[in-house]
Design an enzyme around this catalytic site. Structure first.
Site, mmCIF file in Angstrom:
data_model
loop_
_atom_site.group_PDB
_atom_site.id
_atom_site.type_symbol
_atom_site.label_atom_id
_atom_site.label_comp_id
_atom_site.label_asym_id
_atom_site.label_seq_id
_atom_site.Cartn_x
_atom_site.Cartn_y
_atom_site.Cartn_z
ATOM 1 N N ASP A 1 12.984 4.064 8.625
ATOM 2 C CA ASP A 1 11.915 3.459 9.501
ATOM 3 C C ASP A 1 12.615 3.869 10.889
ATOM 4 O O ASP A 1 13.743 4.806 10.984
ATOM 5 C CB ASP A 1 12.404 1.873 9.297
ATOM 6 N N HIS B 1 8.847 -7.753 6.949
ATOM 7 C CA HIS B 1 7.689 -6.911 6.832
ATOM 8 C C HIS B 1 7.248 -6.985 5.453
ATOM 9 O O HIS B 1 7.141 -5.988 4.617
ATOM 10 C CB HIS B 1 7.723 -5.705 7.406
ATOM 11 N N ARG C 1 -1.093 0.263 1.196
ATOM 12 C CA ARG C 1 -1.150 -1.267 2.132
ATOM 13 C C ARG C 1 -2.340 -1.877 1.771
ATOM 14 O O ARG C 1 -2.454 -3.229 1.773
ATOM 15 C CB ARG C 1 -1.132 -0.778 3.694
ATOM 16 N N GLN D 1 4.332 -4.721 3.926
ATOM 17 C CA GLN D 1 4.809 -3.349 3.658
ATOM 18 C C GLN D 1 5.701 -3.038 2.518
ATOM 19 O O GLN D 1 5.296 -2.180 1.748
ATOM 20 C CB GLN D 1 5.818 -2.975 5.086
ATOM 21 N N ARG E 1 1.021 -11.060 13.497
ATOM 22 C CA ARG E 1 2.107 -10.202 13.568
ATOM 23 C C ARG E 1 2.917 -10.682 15.038
ATOM 24 O O ARG E 1 2.219 -10.635 15.930
ATOM 25 C CB ARG E 1 1.637 -8.760 14.012
ATOM 26 N N CYS F 1 7.763 3.844 6.462
ATOM 27 C CA CYS F 1 6.491 2.558 6.604
ATOM 28 C C CYS F 1 5.505 3.176 7.663
ATOM 29 O O CYS F 1 4.360 2.817 7.702
ATOM 30 C CB CYS F 1 7.285 1.588 7.230
#
Ligand code: CP
Ligand code: NVA
Length: 341
Positions: free
Chosen positions: A251, A156, A319, A159, A129, A291
């Site tokens: 988001d 991402h 996830r 996700q 990340r 998310c």
């Protein structure tokens, strides 16, 4: 735009014989996942099909990654991504090691290539990340083990895989689903556009002017859409965007790394808030997606996030299942599953 209204869970699939999964198991073993664009449509479908099976039959896979070592090196905070990867590999016999890079960005103490040349000697997969997307591609170029993007400033992918798995649970298939993203055309939006395009969804993105998705992603997503008979529409009007939507996604408007723009962004994004009035303009039965983490009562109201249309916490659960499927394919784990032999 056509749309989906059926609410049905996908039937249990005969995964051992599924041609998409068998082809993906062969092609993806040892590969990286830096971007959804690294995958073909059938590989995206394979990950999701396997994800559904992992979710419903977790015991089948409990030794699939016996003794495999995964390192997570994170320059930014995480709840869901970290725990979904850690619980995911732990429940398949492997082990996770977390390295907090929040105070020590990758490439600062030694080059990313040298980090790769060390880490690959100890572990089977590197999960990153980062701020810069280039950090991930550089690690991938130098490491002989798979590298997975667990969020960069550009994408991402993990996700988006879980999100479209959640859409499949809700609608049976993502094909023909009217999927609308409202908010910042940033990392999460990019991966959703690409994944929706891969699965034949009709993707609409509404952003404030100046916050539209990156043109490179738009171009790739349009090409993929054309192949899969989906549509991609970009606009600045959230009301027009949610009309006929089956799924409305948002988001945060201030992503990690953009905190210094918070004061400037708040008023710009205010008209893009997903609230009950905006949801009422979508199709009856439309779902709300996020998310997470959410900044409650900024980009989404409590009433929507906690309301009956919200599937945000199903996304969070998925996830883990989607990332387990991804690990199985990149690490060749299906070779250890009796039913696949
Ligand atoms: N959605 C998501 O990636 O959550 P985390 O930042 O908590 O990992
Ligand atoms: N766009 C957000 C997503 C967090 C999961 C960020 O980058 O902070």
């Amino acid at each position: 735009m056509s749309s989906k209204t059926a609410v049905a869970r996908p039937e249990t699939l005969p995964v051992e014989k599924d041609p998409d999964i068998l082809a993906a198991a062969s092609r993806l073993a040892g590969e990286d996942l830096c971007s959804i664009a690294d995958l073909s449509s059938s590989e995206v479908r394979a990950i999701l099909k396997l994800g559904h099976d992992v979710k419903h039959n977790p015991r089948t896979y409990r030794h699939a990654l016996d003794a495999k070592q995964m390192v997570l090196m994170f320059e930014k905070a995480s709840l869901r991504t970290r725990l979904a990867f850690e619980t995911g590999i732990n429940t398949m016999g492997g082990n996770a090691i977390f390295v907090d890079q929040t105070n020590s960005p990758l490439g600062e103490r030694e080059s990313i290539a040298d980090v790769a040349r060390n880490v690959e000697r100890w572990v089977d997969v590197i999960v990153l990340r980062t701020y810069a997307h280039d950090t991930i591609t550089e690690m991938a170029a130098n490491a002989r083990v798979p590298v997975i993007n667990a969020l960069s400033d550009f994408e991402h992918p993990c996700q988006a895989l879980a999100d479209f798995m959640t859409i499949e649970e809700r609608f049976g298939s993502a094909e023909g689903v009217n999927f609308t993203f409202v908010g910042d055309g940033n990392n999460v939006c990019h991966s959703l556009m690409l994944t929706g395009a891969q699965l034949g969804a009709n993707v609409t993105v509404a952003t404030p002017r100046g916050y539209s998705p990156d043109i490179e992603i738009v171009t790739i997503a349009r090409e993929i859409c054309e192949r899969n008979h989906g549509e991609l529409r970009l606009m600045q009007d959230p009301h027009a965007a949610v009309k006929e939507a089956d799924a409305v996604y948002t988001d945060v408007c201030v992503s990690m790394g953009f905190e210094h723009e918070s004061t400037k962004r708040q008023p710009i994004f205010r008209p893009f808030q997903v609230n009950e009035a905006l949801m009422a303009e979508a199709r009856p039965g439309a779902v709300f997606m996020h998310c997470l983490p959410a900044r409650r009562n900024e980009e989404v109201t409590d009433a929507v996030l906690d309301g009956p249309q919200s599937i945000a916490f199903d996304q969070a659960e998925n996830r883990m299942h989607a990332q387990k499927a991804l690990l199985l394919l990149l690490l060749g784990g299906l070779a250890n599953v009796a039913s696949f032999q």
